[in-house]
Design an enzyme around this catalytic site. Structure first.
Site, PDB file in Angstrom:
ATOM      1  N   ASP A  69       6.873  23.813 -46.570  1.00  0.00           N
ATOM      2  CA  ASP A  69       6.060  23.532 -45.348  1.00  0.00           C
ATOM      3  C   ASP A  69       5.671  22.141 -45.884  1.00  0.00           C
ATOM      4  OD1 ASP A  69       3.528  23.192 -44.233  1.00  0.00           O
ATOM      5  OD2 ASP A  69       2.779  25.033 -44.450  1.00  0.00           O
ATOM      6  N   VAL A  70       5.853  21.152 -44.572  1.00  0.00           N
ATOM      7  CA  VAL A  70       5.704  19.628 -45.108  1.00  0.00           C
ATOM      8  C   VAL A  70       4.417  19.271 -45.263  1.00  0.00           C
ATOM      9  CG1 VAL A  70       8.000  18.890 -44.032  1.00  0.00           C
ATOM     10  CG2 VAL A  70       5.885  18.923 -42.570  1.00  0.00           C
ATOM     11  N   ASN A  96      10.973  14.630 -39.132  1.00  0.00           N
ATOM     12  CA  ASN A  96      11.145  15.083 -37.750  1.00  0.00           C
ATOM     13  C   ASN A  96      10.127  16.141 -37.635  1.00  0.00           C
ATOM     14  OD1 ASN A  96      12.717  15.880 -35.230  1.00  0.00           O
ATOM     15  ND2 ASN A  96      12.888  17.748 -36.555  1.00  0.00           N
ATOM     16  N   TYR A 169      -2.076  16.235 -30.325  1.00  0.00           N
ATOM     17  CA  TYR A 169      -0.730  16.011 -30.350  1.00  0.00           C
ATOM     18  C   TYR A 169      -0.758  14.412 -30.200  1.00  0.00           C
ATOM     19  CZ  TYR A 169       4.184  15.632 -29.589  1.00  0.00           C
ATOM     20  OH  TYR A 169       5.654  15.352 -29.864  1.00  0.00           O
ATOM     21  N   LYS A 173       0.393  11.341 -32.876  1.00  0.00           N
ATOM     22  CA  LYS A 173       1.640  10.484 -32.515  1.00  0.00           C
ATOM     23  C   LYS A 173       0.993   9.074 -32.727  1.00  0.00           C
ATOM     24  CE  LYS A 173       4.823  13.731 -32.516  1.00  0.00           C
ATOM     25  NZ  LYS A 173       5.771  13.639 -33.740  1.00  0.00           N
TER      26      LYS A 173
END
Ligand code: BGC
Length: 271
Positions: A69-70, A96, A169, A173
């Site tokens: 889990d990053v 990614n 989101y 980003k």
């Protein structure tokens, strides 16, 4: 026709996070076709990750699947330890892994906000820190690449296009963009290159509702001057270029791969 990228990354070791599906899976294939060994990170869907490893091995490539889990520091550290133990080092990191947890802003929960930040932004921080520590430890290996290491941060057109209903989101980003540029600025002098890719609407599971019916697809196409929805392979090609010495003088840049989505298509006739 032979693959124009064949051999471009021979001997290099790449890690792609969230590589079990969508853009990540295409990126893993593209890097493997260019000659890199590829670690396929996944957090869900182990069978898909293993299937991709088999597919790469069948076409004479080298790959391994690693669960992590990053957004968890210990998972990320163990993932890098495993990769470095197995292949000796890492040359290319593709950050990614990314998720959406959409909600109208007035209803957005703290957990929806936090989850998106943890995966999309903290995940990139944790993985980039581990990768760049290794790049610095190892330095440039001229037989492999002019750079000590390359980081590619998967962003989105929403690093610059505001997105109602997706505030968490878009904010993550926008954060990825400034994260990428700041790390690039800090590490360029030791020959670490850090760049971003901003995909537009790419046909993957994350945006299925935006293309799965003819009506949805028609309305999505109004936002894309190039008049087609992107294919994950479009992104893979850009990643291979940014990972290779073909882009050796490129750092701190976001490459938009979006069919012109960021060109304000409404202004073609309006304004
Ligand atoms: C999002 C997709 C969306 C695309 C264009 C991507 O970053 O993940 O859901 O279709 O941006 O709006």
């Amino acid at each position: 026709m032979s693959d124009p990228n064949a051999g471009l990354l021979t001997g290099q070791r790449a890690l792609v996070t969230g590589a079990n599906s969508g853009i990540g899976a295409a990126v893993a294939r593209g890097l493997a076709m260019a000659g890199a060994k590829v670690a396929i990170n996944y957090v869900v869907d182990e069978p898909a990750a293993k299937k991709l490893v088999n597919e790469i091995e069948k076409s004479a490539g080298e790959a391994m699947a690693i669960h992590a889990d990053v957004s968890r520091e210990s998972d990320v550290q163990q993932m890098f330890e495993r990769m470095i133990e197995t292949w000796g080092s890492i040359d290319i990191l593709v950050n990614n892994a990314g998720i959406q947890r959409d909600a109208p802003f007035l209803d957005m929960t703290l957990s929806q906000w936090n989850k998106v930040m943890e995966v999309n932004l903290t995940g990139q921080f944790l993985c980039t820190r581990e990768a760049t520590r290794e790049f610095v430890r190892r330095g440039v290996v001229p037989e492999l690449s002019c750079a000590a290491g390359k980081v590619i941060c998967m962003s989105s057109v929403h690093e610059v296009i505001p997105w109602a209903g997706h505030v968490n989101y878009a904010a993550s980003k926008g954060g990825v963009m400034m994260f990428m540029q700041s790390v690039a600025q800090e590490l360029a002098h030791i020959k670490v290159r850090v760049n971003g890719i901003a995909p537009g609407a790419i046909r993957t599971p994350i945006n299925r509702v935006a293309w799965e019916t003819p009506e949805a697809e028609a309305s999505l196409l109004k936002l894309i001057p190039y008049a087609r929805i992107g294919d994950p392979a479009d992104i893979a090609k850009a990643v291979v270029w940014l990972a290779s010495d073909q882009s050796d003088y490129v750092t701190g840049t976001t490459l938009f791969v979006d069919g012109g989505m960021t060109l304000y298509p409404g202004f073609r006739e309006g304004g």
